[in-house]
Scaffold this motif. Structure first.
Motif, mmCIF file in Angstrom:
data_model
loop_
_atom_site.group_PDB
_atom_site.id
_atom_site.type_symbol
_atom_site.label_atom_id
_atom_site.label_comp_id
_atom_site.label_asym_id
_atom_site.label_seq_id
_atom_site.Cartn_x
_atom_site.Cartn_y
_atom_site.Cartn_z
ATOM 1 N N GLY A 258 0.796 -1.211 0.000
ATOM 2 C CA GLY A 258 0.000 0.000 0.000
ATOM 3 C C GLY A 258 0.831 1.264 0.000
ATOM 4 O O GLY A 258 0.317 2.363 0.258
ATOM 5 N N VAL A 259 2.148 1.153 -0.286
ATOM 6 C CA VAL A 259 3.012 2.336 -0.288
ATOM 7 C C VAL A 259 2.626 3.249 -1.448
ATOM 8 O O VAL A 259 2.065 2.796 -2.447
ATOM 9 C CB VAL A 259 4.499 1.935 -0.396
ATOM 10 N N PRO A 260 2.902 4.528 -1.317
ATOM 11 C CA PRO A 260 2.600 5.452 -2.427
ATOM 12 C C PRO A 260 3.316 5.023 -3.709
ATOM 13 O O PRO A 260 4.472 4.591 -3.688
ATOM 14 C CB PRO A 260 3.129 6.796 -1.919
ATOM 15 N N SER A 261 2.628 5.152 -4.795
ATOM 16 C CA SER A 261 3.199 4.787 -6.092
ATOM 17 C C SER A 261 4.373 5.691 -6.419
ATOM 18 O O SER A 261 4.314 6.910 -6.227
ATOM 19 C CB SER A 261 2.127 4.901 -7.176
ATOM 20 N N GLY A 262 5.471 5.083 -6.901
ATOM 21 C CA GLY A 262 6.639 5.838 -7.316
ATOM 22 C C GLY A 262 7.615 6.142 -6.201
ATOM 23 O O GLY A 262 8.608 6.836 -6.424
ATOM 24 N N ILE A 263 7.374 5.618 -5.024
ATOM 25 C CA ILE A 263 8.251 5.910 -3.895
ATOM 26 C C ILE A 263 9.587 5.194 -4.085
ATOM 27 O O ILE A 263 9.675 4.176 -4.795
ATOM 28 C CB ILE A 263 7.576 5.468 -2.561
ATOM 29 N N SER A 264 10.660 5.673 -3.452
ATOM 30 C CA SER A 264 12.003 5.108 -3.647
ATOM 31 C C SER A 264 12.098 3.704 -3.035
ATOM 32 O O SER A 264 11.427 3.392 -2.052
ATOM 33 C CB SER A 264 13.053 6.026 -3.027
ATOM 34 N N PRO A 265 12.948 2.827 -3.596
ATOM 35 C CA PRO A 265 13.023 1.426 -3.151
ATOM 36 C C PRO A 265 13.366 1.247 -1.675
ATOM 37 O O PRO A 265 12.912 0.297 -1.041
ATOM 38 C CB PRO A 265 14.112 0.828 -4.049
ATOM 39 N N ASP A 266 14.192 2.137 -1.090
ATOM 40 C CA ASP A 266 14.564 1.968 0.317
ATOM 41 C C ASP A 266 13.370 2.121 1.235
ATOM 42 O O ASP A 266 13.392 1.649 2.380
ATOM 43 C CB ASP A 266 15.658 2.966 0.708
ATOM 44 N N LEU A 267 12.292 2.776 0.747
ATOM 45 C CA LEU A 267 11.073 2.928 1.527
ATOM 46 C C LEU A 267 10.077 1.808 1.262
ATOM 47 O O LEU A 267 9.006 1.774 1.872
ATOM 48 C CB LEU A 267 10.421 4.281 1.220
ATOM 49 N N SER B 297 0.829 11.651 3.918
ATOM 50 C CA SER B 297 1.566 11.044 5.019
ATOM 51 C C SER B 297 1.356 9.538 4.980
ATOM 52 O O SER B 297 0.256 9.065 4.663
ATOM 53 C CB SER B 297 1.103 11.608 6.360
ATOM 54 N N PHE B 298 2.412 8.789 5.305
ATOM 55 C CA PHE B 298 2.349 7.330 5.259
ATOM 56 C C PHE B 298 3.242 6.776 6.368
ATOM 57 O O PHE B 298 4.112 7.476 6.892
ATOM 58 C CB PHE B 298 2.810 6.818 3.886
ATOM 59 N N ASP B 299 3.005 5.515 6.725
ATOM 60 C CA ASP B 299 3.820 4.834 7.726
ATOM 61 C C ASP B 299 4.825 3.942 7.002
ATOM 62 O O ASP B 299 4.428 2.963 6.353
ATOM 63 C CB ASP B 299 2.943 3.986 8.658
ATOM 64 N N PHE B 300 6.109 4.261 7.112
ATOM 65 C CA PHE B 300 7.147 3.543 6.381
ATOM 66 C C PHE B 300 7.951 2.636 7.313
ATOM 67 O O PHE B 300 8.258 3.004 8.458
ATOM 68 C CB PHE B 300 8.106 4.524 5.704
ATOM 69 N N ASN B 301 8.326 1.441 6.814
ATOM 70 C CA ASN B 301 9.226 0.539 7.528
ATOM 71 C C ASN B 301 10.667 0.912 7.197
ATOM 72 O O ASN B 301 10.974 1.308 6.066
ATOM 73 C CB ASN B 301 8.987 -0.915 7.110
ATOM 74 N N TYR B 302 11.564 0.738 8.192
ATOM 75 C CA TYR B 302 12.962 1.069 7.942
ATOM 76 C C TYR B 302 13.848 0.345 8.941
ATOM 77 O O TYR B 302 13.378 -0.141 9.976
ATOM 78 C CB TYR B 302 13.192 2.584 8.044
ATOM 79 N N ASN B 303 15.158 0.251 8.608
ATOM 80 C CA ASN B 303 16.131 -0.428 9.464
ATOM 81 C C ASN B 303 17.084 0.553 10.122
ATOM 82 O O ASN B 303 17.432 1.576 9.526
ATOM 83 C CB ASN B 303 16.979 -1.428 8.654
#
Length: 814
Positions: A545-554, A617-623
């Motif tokens: 469900g991530v925004p379309s076109g968002i960068s791969p690290d997100l 605004s969106f909730d993104f996973n990250y390391n």
């Protein structure tokens, strides 16, 4: 109509459980909970746990854990599993939005929307279970164990922070037994539950239990929906059949139905605002404030107010079938546990929970079907001395489908000059974009484990490994359409359904090797020391469900690994009237998986795939790498024959190590902030900040304590109970907020018969009536626009402690 019939059936079950008990059963003595003597205070009872999948004394288990029995949960009126955090320091179980249950232990937190394996695994009758369906009102519980530290060997799924195991009561093959309990509170709360065991022979028995529960949840009133109040309803029933078809073979088949409906509005605090704009033609067609359209009135924590104009409802229907079998073969025991879980979860949310755009409801309906099939086979040697061993195989598969259908990507055009236009708009002009998102679930884990143990007198050593094969197929199909907007010159359009996850990020396979080792030594019958090492891993995930076109690290996160070393002492003193534990631990997390909420993103038109710039605004996973260290301790027992105490404390210092993470940095300072208009600072689709802050919005230190003082009489015993949970205040860099300290006290005054057959108590929860913020957003809730200036609601979204409540409980057992 369904609610009435379900509720009536459960009430009848409770009544039948009491009425159907034969008269002789009432004469049976209650099982003593402590070893007693006639010449002094009682000694502590040995607590038997299953933390290592083998029944052992708690003192003999080389790990830090908390054990809460069903009897204790009933005494302290713990009606919801999330309330066990009041009994286990360092454990935080929350639900911030009425939909997502979050678990934090030893400073490590987990957001279920991240799509990763949880940081704390939850097991129901030894089967991994989704916290989203099991964190509900509880009933007829045998015990709950909170296992601390990395789990990578003993149970099928790895976890970096720990596990919570929940065991329901099983039928008694020897005699009829059961209980019934009813509770009412001054805040429209009720809880009625009962359970009864019926033995048909020494080889066949059943246990039936049921629950109906209703309460105001967060006690919030929505001022923009005619003061409609949050409320939750739960109805559940469970039946367990125990059967011993062969000598040495015991089986238990359990079926449980759960029906939960919640209407939980999002609490906000702030002055409110006049964010709506209206086109005034006599001023040349400029958008100016419309002071008649406020987001809402000024609200403080003590108002317990919400301002959303739409619904916030969650409906959860879950069925679980569980089979457990143990076959004693003499030298070894063959065990099997398996389960099927089927859930239907329907969510309707107003995503504009700060009412940043009055008159506009940002619907976010979500429909999820979920199936969870699990099986595990283990063979374990039965010897308690010398060399022992165990081998096992585990498999689980998750499947399902989530459908999100709503206009969550609307593009607003404020502010802009529209000279020459002579029309007026009661609501701000925007381009409606209807986004339909379909997210299939397809994941499986197969694992194989082996362990060796050796015991010789006071010395014991154990070690083992688990090899797992984790497969995950994550895709997201999106359909976008719009009726257009003539004011903005945008025609109607409909784009074909497309896959937004790049092909190289859709499928993943991870083969981690996890496990652990420990050594313990009994210095005396009353003192044991241990050292333990644990290693666990979690597979990275692809954001759905991530925004379309968002960068791969997100979109795609890395795999996480963690290593921990722990040393501790367990024992008793004062003639075994008091027991204690103390431990220290150090843990390193590489690529710790976390979720960062409400991060502002900006995808240019030439990247979005829709031809339009996408803001939101969106909730993104990250390391990010992190380190955790801390100490824990407990003291339990009997000060006198009629005075019991339990005190447990935890200090955990969990911090990121110079981690570069998604953040909101509207001022361009390099630290999380919400100062000014929403924007991205630096290159990329989101802002990034270097973070060294805590991993979760929880304090380093926490303490829980409970006590009971009894005043025995001839046939009855009056008593006073108290439960305290303490959390000091702390500053959170992630949300730029100073949380206040919290001292929550629950007080119970009651009377019970000396044989333990019945009890009645009156209670006050949150006796001090502290109204503290427990969770808060970074800055006000806003709605971005294509012009780079946002509609500001004037509110921050929060969660707060529930206000003081009073109630009464009547309990009978036989």
């Amino acid at each position: 109509m369904q609610k009435f019939s379900m509720k009536r059936a459960a009430l009848l079950l409770c009544g039948a459980a009491v009425i159907a008990v034969p008269a002789g059963a009432w004469a049976q003595a209650a099982t003593p909970t402590v070893a007693s003597t006639n010449d002094g205070p009682p000694t502590i009872s040995e607590i038997v746990v299953t933390a290592t999948r083998i029944q052992s004394r708690q003192q003999d288990v080389a790990m830090s854990l908390n054990v809460e029995t069903g009897d204790k949960l009933e005494k302290l009126n713990v009606f919801d599993i999330k309330d066990i955090s009041q009994l286990a320091p360092g454990l935080d179980l929350t639900n911030t939005d009425g939909r997502s249950n979050s678990t934090t232990l030893r400073g490590v937190t987990f957001n279920p929307d991240s799509g990763t394996a949880p940081a704390v695994q939850v097991y129901l009758n030894e089967i991994p279970t989704d916290a989203q369906v099991i964190y509900a009102p509880i009933y007829d519980i045998q015990d709950i164990e909170v296992l601390r530290g990395p789990q990578g060997l003993l149970r099928g799924l790895s976890a970096p922070a720990g596990s919570i195991t929940i065991a329901t009561r099983r039928p008694n093959f020897d005699h009829v037994e059961g209980y019934a309990e009813t509770t009412a509170t001054n805040r429209e709360g009720y809880n009625v539950q009962a359970g009864v065991s019926l033995p048909f022979s020494d080889t066949l028995a059943i246990r039936v239990a049921g629950l109906v529960d209703g309460n105001r949840i967060n006690d919030v009133v929505d001022v923009n929906r005619n003061n409609q109040r949050s409320y939750g309803w739960t109805e559940s029933a469970r039946i367990t059949i125990g059967w011993k078809p062969l000598p040495g073979l015991t089986t238990f088949l359990t079926y449980q139905h759960l029906d939960v409906d919640t209407r939980q509005f999002q609490q906000v605090v702030g002055s409110g605002n006049t964010p709506a704009y209206q086109l005034l033609p006599f001023l040349g067609g400029y958008l100016l404030p419309d002071t008649s359209a406020r987001s809402g009135p000024p609200l403080t924590v003590s108002d317990y107010g919400a301002v959303s104009e739409g619904l916030d409802e969650v409906n959860n229907r879950t069925d679980i079938v569980n089979l457990a079998a143990d076959y004693d073969l003499g030298p070894a025991t063959l065990s099997f546990v398996g389960a099927h879980q089927s859930s239907l979860i329907v969510v309707e949310r107003d995503l504009d929970n700060g009412n940043a755009v009055p008159g506009y409801i940002s619907n976010g309906p979500q429909h999820t079907t979920f199936n969870y099939n699990t099986g595990e086979l283990r063979l374990t040697s039965n010897n308690t001395e010398g060399l022992g061993w165990g081998v096992g195989a585990f498999y689980t598969k998750q499947s399902g489908l989530t459908i999100l259908d709503g206009g969550n990507s609307n593009t607003f055009f404020f502010p802009t000059s529209v000279a020459g236009t002579k029309a007026a708009f009661g609501a701000p002009p925007y381009l409606p974009i209807n986004t339909n998102i379909t997210v299939p679930t397809n994941a499986s884990t197969a694992s194989f484990n082996a362990n060796l143990r050796y015991k010789s007198g006071p010395f014991k050593a154990e070690a083992g490994v688990r090899y797992s094969i984790e497969k995950n197929d994550q895709t997201t199909q999106v359909g976008v359409s719009s009726p257009g907007n003539t004011f903005a010159g945008v025609p109607a359009f409909a784009l074909p359904t497309s896959e937004i996850i790049p092909p190289n990020l859709q499928k993943s396979t991870y083969r981690p090797l996890t496990g652990g080792a420990d050594i313990s030594y009994d210095f005396a019958r009353t003192l044991t020391g241990y050292v333990a090492y644990g290693h666990s891993a979690r597979q990275g995930s692809t954001g759905v469900g991530v925004p379309s076109g968002i960068s791969p690290d997100l979109i795609r996160t890395k795999n996480e690994t963690t290593d921990s070393i722990e040393a501790g002492l367990k024992g008793s003193f004062a003639n075994r009237r008091l027991s204690f534990t103390v431990d220290g631990f150090y843990q390193k997390l590489e690529n710790y998986l976390s979720r960062f909420q409400n991060i502002f993103y900006d995808v240019p038109a030439n990247q979005s795939g829709t031809g339009q710039q996408e803001l939101g605004s969106f909730d993104f996973n990250y390391n990010g790498n992190a380190t955790i260290k801390g100490v824990e301790g407990s003291l339990d027992g009997h000060v006198t024959r009629d005075w019991d105490i339990s005190v447990q404390a935890s200090y955990t210092h969990g911090r990121y190590n110079n981690a570069t993470l998604p953040c909101n940095d509207f001022a361009g300072t390099g630290i999380p902030n919400a100062n000014g208009a929403q924007k991205v600072s630096g290159p990329g689709n989101v802002s990034y900040c270097v973070i060294n802050s805590r991993l979760a919005d929880v304090p380093d230190f926490s303490l829980t304590a409970n006590t009971e003082i009894r005043f025995p009489m001839a046939t009855v015993t009056p008593f006073v109970r108290a439960l305290l949970s303490y959390r000091p205040g702390f500053y959170s860099q992630l949300v730029n907020f100073n949380y206040e300290d919290r001292e929550n006290i629950n007080l119970y005054l009651g009377l019970r018969t000396n044989d333990g057959k019945w009890e009645i108590n009156a209670f006050a929860k949150n006796l001090l009536n502290q109204q503290r913020i427990t969770n808060i957003s970074l800055g006000n809730a806003q709605q971005p626009t294509s012009a780079g200036v946002s509609y500001d609601s004037g509110y921050r979204t929060i969660n707060a402690t529930n206000r003081r409540s009073f109630g009464i409980t009547a309990h009978v057992k036989w």
